[in-house]
Design a protein around this motif. Sequence first.
Motif, PDB file in Angstrom:
ATOM      1  N   ARG A  70     -16.186  16.434  29.380  1.00 58.06           N
ATOM      2  CA  ARG A  70     -16.625  15.503  30.438  1.00 58.06           C
ATOM      3  C   ARG A  70     -17.243  16.252  31.612  1.00 58.06           C
ATOM      4  N   ALA A  71     -16.707  17.421  31.943  1.00 60.88           N
ATOM      5  CA  ALA A  71     -17.273  18.209  33.039  1.00 60.88           C
ATOM      6  C   ALA A  71     -18.671  18.712  32.673  1.00 60.88           C
ATOM      7  N   ARG A  72     -18.882  19.047  31.430  1.00 59.21           N
ATOM      8  CA  ARG A  72     -20.174  19.581  30.974  1.00 59.21           C
ATOM      9  C   ARG A  72     -21.227  18.495  30.772  1.00 59.21           C
ATOM     10  N   TYR A  73     -20.787  17.313  30.312  1.00 56.19           N
ATOM     11  CA  TYR A  73     -21.696  16.215  29.997  1.00 56.19           C
ATOM     12  C   TYR A  73     -21.275  14.965  30.771  1.00 56.19           C
ATOM     13  N   PRO A  74     -21.933  14.652  31.877  1.00 58.00           N
ATOM     14  CA  PRO A  74     -21.561  13.469  32.665  1.00 58.00           C
ATOM     15  C   PRO A  74     -21.570  12.171  31.842  1.00 58.00           C
ATOM     16  N   GLN A  75     -22.394  12.102  30.793  1.00 51.48           N
ATOM     17  CA  GLN A  75     -22.451  10.908  29.950  1.00 51.48           C
ATOM     18  C   GLN A  75     -21.090  10.596  29.339  1.00 51.48           C
ATOM     19  N   TYR A  76     -20.284  11.630  29.104  1.00 47.62           N
ATOM     20  CA  TYR A  76     -18.977  11.427  28.468  1.00 47.62           C
ATOM     21  C   TYR A  76     -17.955  10.769  29.394  1.00 47.62           C
ATOM     22  N   ARG A  77     -18.252  10.690  30.667  1.00 51.33           N
ATOM     23  CA  ARG A  77     -17.312  10.028  31.576  1.00 51.33           C
ATOM     24  C   ARG A  77     -17.194   8.543  31.256  1.00 51.33           C
ATOM     25  N   ALA A  78     -18.207   7.979  30.616  1.00 44.88           N
ATOM     26  CA  ALA A  78     -18.186   6.561  30.239  1.00 44.88           C
ATOM     27  C   ALA A  78     -17.652   6.351  28.817  1.00 44.88           C
ATOM     28  N   HIS A  79     -17.349   7.421  28.110  1.00 43.31           N
ATOM     29  CA  HIS A  79     -16.827   7.338  26.736  1.00 43.31           C
ATOM     30  C   HIS A  79     -15.310   7.479  26.764  1.00 43.31           C
ATOM     31  N   ASP A  80     -14.647   6.792  25.866  1.00 35.07           N
ATOM     32  CA  ASP A  80     -13.189   6.881  25.774  1.00 35.07           C
ATOM     33  C   ASP A  80     -12.800   8.051  24.857  1.00 35.07           C
ATOM     34  N   LEU A  81     -13.149   9.260  25.276  1.00 33.02           N
ATOM     35  CA  LEU A  81     -12.848  10.441  24.462  1.00 33.02           C
ATOM     36  C   LEU A  81     -11.357  10.683  24.338  1.00 33.02           C
ATOM     37  N   ALA A  82     -10.588  10.239  25.318  1.00 35.05           N
ATOM     38  CA  ALA A  82      -9.140  10.471  25.299  1.00 35.05           C
ATOM     39  C   ALA A  82      -8.474   9.777  24.120  1.00 35.05           C
ATOM     40  N   ALA A  83      -9.109   8.756  23.565  1.00 35.82           N
ATOM     41  CA  ALA A  83      -8.526   8.011  22.442  1.00 35.82           C
ATOM     42  C   ALA A  83      -9.113   8.431  21.097  1.00 35.82           C
ATOM     43  N   ARG A  84     -10.038   9.394  21.102  1.00 34.27           N
ATOM     44  CA  ARG A  84     -10.727   9.784  19.873  1.00 34.27           C
ATOM     45  C   ARG A  84     -10.424  11.250  19.544  1.00 34.27           C
ATOM     46  N   PRO A  85     -10.431  11.603  18.265  1.00 33.17           N
ATOM     47  CA  PRO A  85     -10.221  13.010  17.921  1.00 33.17           C
ATOM     48  C   PRO A  85     -11.390  13.879  18.384  1.00 33.17           C
ATOM     49  N   VAL A  86     -11.133  15.162  18.495  1.00 34.52           N
ATOM     50  CA  VAL A  86     -12.110  16.171  18.883  1.00 34.52           C
ATOM     51  C   VAL A  86     -12.093  17.242  17.794  1.00 34.52           C
ATOM     52  N   ILE A  87     -13.240  17.821  17.509  1.00 37.86           N
ATOM     53  CA  ILE A  87     -13.292  18.951  16.585  1.00 37.86           C
ATOM     54  C   ILE A  87     -13.064  20.224  17.384  1.00 37.86           C
ATOM     55  N   ALA A  88     -12.104  21.034  16.938  1.00 34.47           N
ATOM     56  CA  ALA A  88     -11.798  22.317  17.564  1.00 34.47           C
ATOM     57  C   ALA A  88     -12.216  23.425  16.607  1.00 34.47           C
ATOM     58  N   LEU A  89     -13.048  24.327  17.074  1.00 34.08           N
ATOM     59  CA  LEU A  89     -13.532  25.450  16.270  1.00 34.08           C
ATOM     60  C   LEU A  89     -12.930  26.734  16.796  1.00 34.08           C
ATOM     61  N   SER A  90     -12.146  27.411  15.970  1.00 34.01           N
ATOM     62  CA  SER A  90     -11.621  28.743  16.284  1.00 34.01           C
ATOM     63  C   SER A  90     -12.631  29.758  15.764  1.00 34.01           C
ATOM     64  N   VAL A  91     -13.274  30.463  16.666  1.00 34.14           N
ATOM     65  CA  VAL A  91     -14.365  31.365  16.304  1.00 34.14           C
ATOM     66  C   VAL A  91     -13.796  32.667  15.751  1.00 34.14           C
ATOM     67  N   GLU A  92     -14.318  33.064  14.595  1.00 33.19           N
ATOM     68  CA  GLU A  92     -13.896  34.297  13.937  1.00 33.19           C
ATOM     69  C   GLU A  92     -14.975  35.368  13.964  1.00 33.19           C
ATOM     70  N   ARG A  93     -16.233  34.932  14.135  1.00 33.04           N
ATOM     71  CA  ARG A  93     -17.332  35.891  14.142  1.00 33.04           C
ATOM     72  C   ARG A  93     -18.467  35.334  14.983  1.00 33.04           C
ATOM     73  N   VAL A  94     -19.060  36.202  15.768  1.00 30.26           N
ATOM     74  CA  VAL A  94     -20.220  35.860  16.578  1.00 30.26           C
ATOM     75  C   VAL A  94     -21.391  36.693  16.079  1.00 30.26           C
ATOM     76  N   VAL A  95     -22.495  36.037  15.767  1.00 25.68           N
ATOM     77  CA  VAL A  95     -23.726  36.731  15.399  1.00 25.68           C
ATOM     78  C   VAL A  95     -24.796  36.244  16.360  1.00 25.68           C
ATOM     79  N   SER A  96     -25.507  37.184  16.964  1.00 26.14           N
ATOM     80  CA  SER A  96     -26.553  36.769  17.901  1.00 26.14           C
ATOM     81  C   SER A  96     -27.814  37.570  17.651  1.00 26.14           C
ATOM     82  N   TRP A  97     -28.927  36.989  18.069  1.00 20.94           N
ATOM     83  CA  TRP A  97     -30.220  37.630  17.910  1.00 20.94           C
ATOM     84  C   TRP A  97     -31.090  37.244  19.095  1.00 20.94           C
ATOM     85  N   ALA A  98     -31.871  38.184  19.544  1.00 15.87           N
ATOM     86  CA  ALA A  98     -32.881  37.923  20.558  1.00 15.87           C
ATOM     87  C   ALA A  98     -34.130  38.689  20.169  1.00 15.87           C
TER      88      ALA A  98
END
Length: 167
Positions: free
Chosen positions: A126-154
């Motif tokens: 909700r802090a990152r996306y103001p649109q979510y303040r109008a959504h009932d996220l508290a009553a819905r599941p959330v996907i949690a990702l535990s990161v095991e590897r980071v790959v980046s490229w520039a």
Amino acid sequence: MTGLTPAARALLDEARRAVLGTLTAEGRARLVPVCFWLAAEAGPLRVYTALDEKPKQDPDPRRLARVRDLLARPAVTLLVDRWEEDWRRLTWVRLDGTARLLEPAGPDRAEPARAAEHATAVAGLRARYPQYRAHDLAARPVIALSVERVVSWAAASRIAATPLAPG
């Protein structure tokens, strides 16, 4: 944050969307654009994405294809990229890890620690996306990702793969 270069962290902070990749029962990649929040606390790197109230194929978020995929095969990937016409500024970060469905608090749903994690994830989203303040996220599941590897490229550097220490 372990495993994230300052440039990768900056891209994750500025990006407004990512692409979540799961595997179908047939072994095909399922790619879905998502909003996400990268938790800032110390410890294991975690990313959360909401199963929000935008129109979906099925109104029950627990029956969405991406949820069915990750419950059966929890290995997932989150890709964040920046595209620009100036190819010297192209960059991406890929987060590989294990996903789980994080249920909200309720009499028969989540244990206290998971309910607290869910509430923290909802607050971050909700802090990152103001649109979510109008959504009932508290009553819905959330996907949690535990990161095991980071790959980046520039475009200005080499590809870097960083396995994260278990934790």
